[in-house]
Design a protein around this motif. Structure first.
Motif, mmCIF file in Angstrom:
data_model
loop_
_atom_site.group_PDB
_atom_site.id
_atom_site.type_symbol
_atom_site.label_atom_id
_atom_site.label_comp_id
_atom_site.label_asym_id
_atom_site.label_seq_id
_atom_site.Cartn_x
_atom_site.Cartn_y
_atom_site.Cartn_z
ATOM 1 N N THR A 41 0.863 -1.178 0.000
ATOM 2 C CA THR A 41 0.000 0.000 0.000
ATOM 3 C C THR A 41 0.901 1.231 0.000
ATOM 4 N N HIS A 54 -11.048 -3.606 -3.421
ATOM 5 C CA HIS A 54 -11.329 -2.186 -3.648
ATOM 6 C C HIS A 54 -10.730 -1.721 -4.974
ATOM 7 N N ARG A 55 -9.498 -2.122 -5.233
ATOM 8 C CA ARG A 55 -8.855 -1.743 -6.503
ATOM 9 C C ARG A 55 -9.557 -2.390 -7.691
ATOM 10 N N GLY A 58 -12.630 -0.464 -8.521
ATOM 11 C CA GLY A 58 -12.300 0.786 -9.206
ATOM 12 C C GLY A 58 -11.993 0.566 -10.678
ATOM 13 N N TYR A 59 -11.208 -0.471 -10.969
ATOM 14 C CA TYR A 59 -10.870 -0.778 -12.361
ATOM 15 C C TYR A 59 -12.084 -1.298 -13.124
#
Length: 151
Positions: A41, A54-55, A58-59
């Protein structure tokens, strides 16, 4: 590659030469050492499962803007895991190897992920086709379809 998975179990996964080259470049770019976390991180601690989810979300939102079929779909890390298992199954990989790849202790556990798709079912039926008949889907004649619609 070695990592610590669910239940603090150590996992080992073979990588292709191409993947190794990309990861080495990434490590050099990050000025890291091979024993450091591969995906830290911004504070330097290893990226958690929630952080990866979470990533991914987003993608997925960004990809949905360009690929309308992704809109409204729920894609998680588990979805990607299931997809990887299905791709391995479709390539002819034995379920015991898939279970080891996914880190399952028991072979029966992998059955949860592996559901045969229509193409696999058709291939299985084609192997059972009696001699002298054409394999493939049955196409009823129009007269039969008309009769069935009248019922």
């Amino acid at each position: 590659m070695r990592c610590i998975g669910k239940g603090r179990k150590q996992r080992a996964t073979p990588l292709t030469k191409h993947t190794v080259a990309i990861l080495r470049a990434w490590i050099n770019e990050q000025h890291g050492v091979p024993t450091a976390s591969l995906f830290p991180t911004r504070t330097g601690v290893p990226l958690s499962r929630d952080g990866v989810e979470h990533r991914l979300a987003g993608y997925l939102a960004i990809a949905s803007l360009h690929c309308r079929s992704l809109q409204g779909k729920r894609v998680t890390m588990h979805t990607l895991r299931h997809t990887a298992a299905m791709r391995l199954l479709q390539s002819g990989t034995d379920t015991a190897v898939i279970a080891l790849w996914l880190g399952h202790e028991q072979l029966a556990t992998v059955q949860i992920y592996l559901h045969a798709d229509m193409a696999q079912k058709e291939q299985a039926i084609a192997r059972l086709t009696p001699p002298g008949t054409r394999p493939g889907r049955y196409q009823p004649p129009d007269s039969l379809l008309a009769f069935l619609q009248q019922l």
